[in-house]
Design an enzyme around this catalytic site. Structure first.
Site, PDB file in Angstrom:
ATOM      1  N   LYS A   1      57.025  25.558  24.291  1.00 17.84           N
ATOM      2  CA  LYS A   1      58.005  24.633  23.741  1.00 17.84           C
ATOM      3  C   LYS A   1      59.114  24.338  24.738  1.00 17.84           C
ATOM      4  O   LYS A   1      59.286  25.023  25.743  1.00 17.84           O
ATOM      5  CB  LYS A   1      58.612  25.208  22.458  1.00 17.84           C
ATOM      6  CG  LYS A   1      57.613  25.346  21.315  1.00 17.84           C
ATOM      7  CD  LYS A   1      56.959  24.034  20.941  1.00 17.84           C
ATOM      8  CE  LYS A   1      57.904  23.072  20.254  1.00 17.84           C
ATOM      9  NZ  LYS A   1      57.233  21.805  19.850  1.00 17.84           N
TER      10      LYS A   1
ATOM     11  N   GLU B   1      52.680  16.577  26.072  1.00 13.60           N
ATOM     12  CA  GLU B   1      52.427  15.489  25.120  1.00 13.60           C
ATOM     13  C   GLU B   1      52.281  14.131  25.774  1.00 13.60           C
ATOM     14  O   GLU B   1      51.848  13.168  25.124  1.00 13.60           O
ATOM     15  CB  GLU B   1      53.531  15.438  24.058  1.00 13.60           C
ATOM     16  CG  GLU B   1      54.876  14.907  24.538  1.00 13.60           C
ATOM     17  CD  GLU B   1      55.725  15.928  25.268  1.00 13.60           C
ATOM     18  OE1 GLU B   1      56.869  15.597  25.607  1.00 13.60           O
ATOM     19  OE2 GLU B   1      55.256  17.060  25.493  1.00 13.60           O
TER      20      GLU B   1
ATOM     21  N   ARG C   1      53.600  31.595  19.879  1.00 13.73           N
ATOM     22  CA  ARG C   1      52.551  31.313  20.853  1.00 13.73           C
ATOM     23  C   ARG C   1      52.980  31.749  22.256  1.00 13.73           C
ATOM     24  O   ARG C   1      54.141  32.044  22.505  1.00 13.73           O
ATOM     25  CB  ARG C   1      52.236  29.815  20.854  1.00 13.73           C
ATOM     26  CG  ARG C   1      51.566  29.313  19.592  1.00 13.73           C
ATOM     27  CD  ARG C   1      51.480  27.801  19.538  1.00 13.73           C
ATOM     28  NE  ARG C   1      52.802  27.195  19.300  1.00 13.73           N
ATOM     29  CZ  ARG C   1      53.026  25.880  19.218  1.00 13.73           C
ATOM     30  NH1 ARG C   1      52.017  25.037  19.383  1.00 13.73           N
ATOM     31  NH2 ARG C   1      54.228  25.417  18.991  1.00 13.73           N
TER      32      ARG C   1
ATOM     33  N   HIS D   1      58.902  16.699  24.295  1.00 11.87           N
ATOM     34  CA  HIS D   1      59.338  15.854  23.171  1.00 11.87           C
ATOM     35  C   HIS D   1      60.805  15.435  23.343  1.00 11.87           C
ATOM     36  O   HIS D   1      61.643  15.620  22.450  1.00 11.87           O
ATOM     37  CB  HIS D   1      59.141  16.577  21.836  1.00 11.87           C
ATOM     38  CG  HIS D   1      57.706  16.866  21.501  1.00 11.87           C
ATOM     39  ND1 HIS D   1      56.785  15.867  21.268  1.00 11.87           N
ATOM     40  CD2 HIS D   1      57.032  18.038  21.375  1.00 11.87           C
ATOM     41  CE1 HIS D   1      55.601  16.403  21.000  1.00 11.87           C
ATOM     42  NE2 HIS D   1      55.725  17.718  21.066  1.00 11.87           N
TER      43      HIS D   1
ATOM     44  N   ASP E   1      58.858  16.674  15.312  1.00 13.66           N
ATOM     45  CA  ASP E   1      59.190  17.012  16.688  1.00 13.66           C
ATOM     46  C   ASP E   1      59.298  15.783  17.573  1.00 13.66           C
ATOM     47  O   ASP E   1      59.603  15.888  18.766  1.00 13.66           O
ATOM     48  CB  ASP E   1      58.188  18.016  17.273  1.00 13.66           C
ATOM     49  CG  ASP E   1      56.753  17.519  17.292  1.00 13.66           C
ATOM     50  OD1 ASP E   1      56.516  16.365  16.882  1.00 13.66           O
ATOM     51  OD2 ASP E   1      55.867  18.290  17.727  1.00 13.66           O
TER      52      ASP E   1
ATOM     53  N   TYR F   1      55.458  21.555  26.347  1.00 13.12           N
ATOM     54  CA  TYR F   1      55.813  20.476  25.431  1.00 13.12           C
ATOM     55  C   TYR F   1      57.303  20.203  25.578  1.00 13.12           C
ATOM     56  O   TYR F   1      58.120  21.130  25.549  1.00 13.12           O
ATOM     57  CB  TYR F   1      55.510  20.862  23.982  1.00 13.12           C
ATOM     58  CG  TYR F   1      54.042  20.835  23.613  1.00 13.12           C
ATOM     59  CD1 TYR F   1      53.313  19.652  23.680  1.00 13.12           C
ATOM     60  CD2 TYR F   1      53.381  21.989  23.203  1.00 13.12           C
ATOM     61  CE1 TYR F   1      51.967  19.616  23.346  1.00 13.12           C
ATOM     62  CE2 TYR F   1      52.041  21.972  22.860  1.00 13.12           C
ATOM     63  CZ  TYR F   1      51.341  20.776  22.940  1.00 13.12           C
ATOM     64  OH  TYR F   1      50.002  20.749  22.616  1.00 13.12           O
TER      65      TYR F   1
END
Length: 371
Positions: A74, A117, A14, A95, A269, A93
């Protein structure tokens, strides 16, 4: 200036901003620098970015050095950590509960990190997590059906069965965006579906829509154990915003499953909700534990980057425009959802749930910004 580097996580295809996103940022007088080939795997050639007004540069080093706001998909990978610098903003993101070493890198570098998130609206919804949860939920059933096939190591069960033959039993743990979408697709493939959640109102909502096509069950230790032991496919879909996913299925329960059954732990994740899950990659996606196939890919939507990139950028772009046009600190001050998304600020963890997951004390944002 907004920087868009090419993703470096294994098998991550992505990209964080589309050419249309560049055009929208330019409309707000925001300059964008994009690493060459950053969007190639999602179907966006460099020429499209250049035509939209972006500066396309040869290396990631140049993107990170020039931009004061980095937009990614990410969490930063180890090879990217040396590029982090004090006061730089990162929108991606994160996480951090599942990747505490990334949290350490962000704190040591003094980065102002906003996690997709944990961006949260007043009604409690997570608008930047939702689109990827929807994709991951739908894809999890497709993945599970693939690995149930005997040549792929599974028990040889067809998800929808056949006339005179029972369908596969699919158990979905969690009725949020991931779980509801997974249950919906599994039911559409004519599997026998059981959806478990603590929230009875969520289960009522599903029951009203599907009118018995999906069996809803209140989640507790006993109901989870019974459902999982009898399942052909288990999809882990639980969520704690910013925190580690609770482990709902212990090793003994996994050991009691039929050989060749499949687990797809979408919560991996965030640490995973199955005790025996370990994170894998698209290149090597499955581990077998107690005869059960475990699919633990941490970036499931990357398998369909064209769809996923469009879905993600549709959600993130308005927030990215606010951060870039007003400045990160100004945007956070005006938009409470972005304040909720802020994980780290100038060496401090400012999100209480993230801080608890990392085992550190949370610093109020107002205090952290004065440091």
């Amino acid at each position: 200036m907004v920087g868009v580097p090419r993703e470096t996580k294994p098998d991550e295809h992505r990209v964080a901003v589309t050419p249309d996103g560049v055009r929208e940022l330019a409309r707000h007088d925001v300059t964008v620098v994009v690493e060459a080939a950053a969007g190639a795997d999602s179907g966006f050639p460099d020429a499209d970015y250049a035509a939209a007004g972006a500066a396309v540069v040869a290396t990631a080093d140049e993107v990170w050095a020039r931009a004061d706001l980095i937009c990614k998909v990410k969490e930063p990978q180890p090879e990217e950590w040396p590029r982090l610098r004090p006061g730089q903003a990162l929108f991606t993101y994160l996480h951090l509960a599942a990747y505490p070493e990334v949290g350490t890198a962000l704190l040591e570098a003094g980065v102002r990190a906003i996690g997709y998130e944990t961006v949260q609206l007043a009604d409690g919804t997570l608008p930047l997590l939702a689109p990827m949860s929807e994709v991951a939920g739908r894809l999890s059933v497709q993945v599970g059906a693939h690995f149930l096939e005997r040549p792929n190591g599974g028990s040889g069960v067809l998800l929808g069965g056949a006339p005179g033959v029972a369908p596969a039993r699919v158990v979905v743990l969690g009725a949020g965006n991931v779980g509801w979408n997974a249950a919906w697709i599994a039911a559409g493939m004519e599997a026998e579906v059981r959806l478990l959640d603590l929230d009875l109102d969520r289960l009522r909502h599903v029951d009203q829509i599907h009118r018995g096509r999906i069996t809803t069950l209140a989640s507790n230790r006993g109901s989870v154990e019974r459902a999982v032991r009898d399942a052909d496919l288990v999809i882990g879909a639980v969520l704690v915003a910013g925190g580690r996913a609770p482990v709902l299925v212990d090793e003994a329960t996994v050991a009691a499953m039929r050989p060749g059954s499949v687990i797809v732990d979408v919560a991996v994740d965030q640490g995973g909700c199955i005790a025996t899950t370990v994170e894998t990659s698209h290149h090597d996606p499955v581990r077998v534990v107690h005869g059960v196939l475990h699919y633990g890919v941490g970036n499931i939507p990357a398998a369909v980057p064209h769809t996923s990139t469009h879905a993600l950028c549709n959600a993130t772009l308005p927030h990215l425009v606010r951060l870039a046009a007003a400045g990160v600190e100004g945007a956070i001050g005006r938009h409470p959802e972005l304040l909720a998304g802020c994980n780290t600020w100038d060496g401090a963890v400012v999100h209480p749930t993230v801080a608890a997951a990392l085992g550190v004390e949370a610093v109020p944002f107002a205090e952290a910004r004065k440091r």
